[in-house]
Write a protein that holds these residues in place. Structure first.
Motif, PDB file in Angstrom:
ATOM      1  N   PHE A   1       1.473   2.778   2.483  1.00 63.26           N
ATOM      2  CA  PHE A   1       0.809   3.589   3.501  1.00 63.26           C
ATOM      3  C   PHE A   1       1.311   3.087   4.857  1.00 63.26           C
ATOM      4  O   PHE A   1       1.131   1.915   5.198  1.00 63.26           O
ATOM      5  CB  PHE A   1      -0.708   3.406   3.383  1.00 63.26           C
ATOM      6  CG  PHE A   1      -1.523   4.288   4.281  1.00 63.26           C
ATOM      7  CD1 PHE A   1      -1.927   5.553   3.861  1.00 63.26           C
ATOM      8  CD2 PHE A   1      -1.905   3.862   5.552  1.00 63.26           C
ATOM      9  CE1 PHE A   1      -2.689   6.366   4.687  1.00 63.26           C
ATOM     10  CE2 PHE A   1      -2.667   4.671   6.376  1.00 63.26           C
ATOM     11  CZ  PHE A   1      -3.062   5.925   5.940  1.00 63.26           C
TER      12      PHE A   1
ATOM     13  N   SER B   1       0.822  -1.226   0.000  1.00 61.52           N
ATOM     14  CA  SER B   1       0.000   0.000   0.000  1.00 61.52           C
ATOM     15  C   SER B   1       0.850   1.268   0.000  1.00 61.52           C
ATOM     16  O   SER B   1       0.362   2.344  -0.330  1.00 61.52           O
ATOM     17  CB  SER B   1      -0.908   0.027   1.229  1.00 61.52           C
ATOM     18  OG  SER B   1      -0.132   0.234   2.400  1.00 61.52           O
TER      19      SER B   1
ATOM     20  N   ALA C   1      -7.940   8.784  11.174  1.00 59.74           N
ATOM     21  CA  ALA C   1      -8.535   8.024  12.280  1.00 59.74           C
ATOM     22  C   ALA C   1      -8.333   6.529  12.070  1.00 59.74           C
ATOM     23  O   ALA C   1      -8.163   6.074  10.941  1.00 59.74           O
ATOM     24  CB  ALA C   1     -10.025   8.350  12.355  1.00 59.74           C
TER      25      ALA C   1
HETATM   26  N1  THU Z   1      -3.739   0.604   8.419  1.00 61.66           N
HETATM   27  C1  THU Z   1      -3.388   0.679   9.728  1.00 61.66           C
HETATM   28  O1  THU Z   1      -2.293   0.264  10.124  1.00 61.66           O
HETATM   29  N2  THU Z   1      -4.265   1.233  10.591  1.00 61.66           N
HETATM   30  C2  THU Z   1      -5.486   1.727  10.246  1.00 61.66           C
HETATM   31  O2  THU Z   1      -6.256   2.106  11.110  1.00 61.66           O
HETATM   32  C3  THU Z   1      -5.844   1.824   8.830  1.00 61.66           C
HETATM   33  C4  THU Z   1      -4.994   1.078   7.882  1.00 61.66           C
HETATM   34  C5  THU Z   1      -2.807  -0.034   7.493  1.00 61.66           C
HETATM   35  C6  THU Z   1      -3.276  -1.350   6.921  1.00 61.66           C
HETATM   36  C7  THU Z   1      -2.537  -1.418   5.622  1.00 61.66           C
HETATM   37  O3  THU Z   1      -1.243  -1.957   5.879  1.00 61.66           O
HETATM   38  C8  THU Z   1      -2.371   0.038   5.208  1.00 61.66           C
HETATM   39  O4  THU Z   1      -2.595   0.811   6.372  1.00 61.66           O
HETATM   40  C9  THU Z   1      -3.338   0.480   4.114  1.00 61.66           C
HETATM   41  O5  THU Z   1      -4.647   0.177   4.440  1.00 61.66           O
END
Ligand code: THU
Length: 160
Positions: free
Chosen positions: A44, A42, A110
């Motif tokens: 992310f 991702s 969030a």
């Molecule tokens: N993710 C988190 O670690 N926490 C959250 O509350 C939302 C999403 C991570 C999961 C995945 O590895 C990436 O962010 C994208 O969704």
């Protein structure tokens, strides 16, 4: 038929320097652990630091997997480890720092629904609220004094 409204309360801190010192410290830890995220799919990355009543902090980041659903969010990585290592210590609060590694996001992010449910489980377990601070990579920080603001109509063990 009647209509009801449900209120949620949050505090906004414009800047990390406006936070109480121990929370600022927690946010710095979350920022640091975020860089350990295994988020190659991702791009992310999320970092979480959990402050326990015994003074210990437990940090975690999101861990992804080629089989996508096998990955785990940072909140759950940190909370499950905290409850494994110190099952008898209450959780005071957690700090969440989240954002894409390919752009700078200043909007507070969030926790996802699944992580809200897990935070709620631990509130029920310890019978006291858990403070939640969340932010983007930089910018303002949102504070909720309990998961109930983020998860009204929660599902818990009383229904089982
Ligand atoms: N993710 C988190 O670690 N926490 C959250 O509350 C939302 C999403 C991570 C999961 C995945 O590895 C990436 O962010 C994208 O969704």
């Amino acid at each position: 038929m009647k209509k009801i409204s449900v209120n949620s309360n949050f505090t906004i801190f414009d800047n990390i320097d406006d936070l109480p010192i121990e929370v600022k410290d927690l946010v710095e830890k979350a920022k640091k652990i975020r860089l350990t995220a295994y988020s190659k799919y991702s791009n992310f990355s999320v970092g979480v630091s959990v402050l326990l009543e015994n003074g210990q902090t437990i940090n975690g980041s999101n861990q992804e997997n080629a089989a996508y659903p096998s990955g785990l969010c940072a909140e759950r990585t940190a909370l499950f480890y905290a409850n494994s290592k110190y099952p008898d210590s209450k959780i005071v609060c957690l700090a969440i720092v989240a954002g894409s590694m390919s752009k700078i996001n200043e909007t507070p992010i969030a926790p996802c629904g699944g992580c809200r449910q897990v935070i709620s489980e631990f509130e029920t377990k310890q019978a006291s609220p858990i403070g939640i601070y969340f932010m983007g990579e930089k910018g303002r920080i949102v504070y909720s004094n309990s998961i109930i603001n983020l998860l009204p109509f929660k599902f818990d063990s009383s229904f089982l």
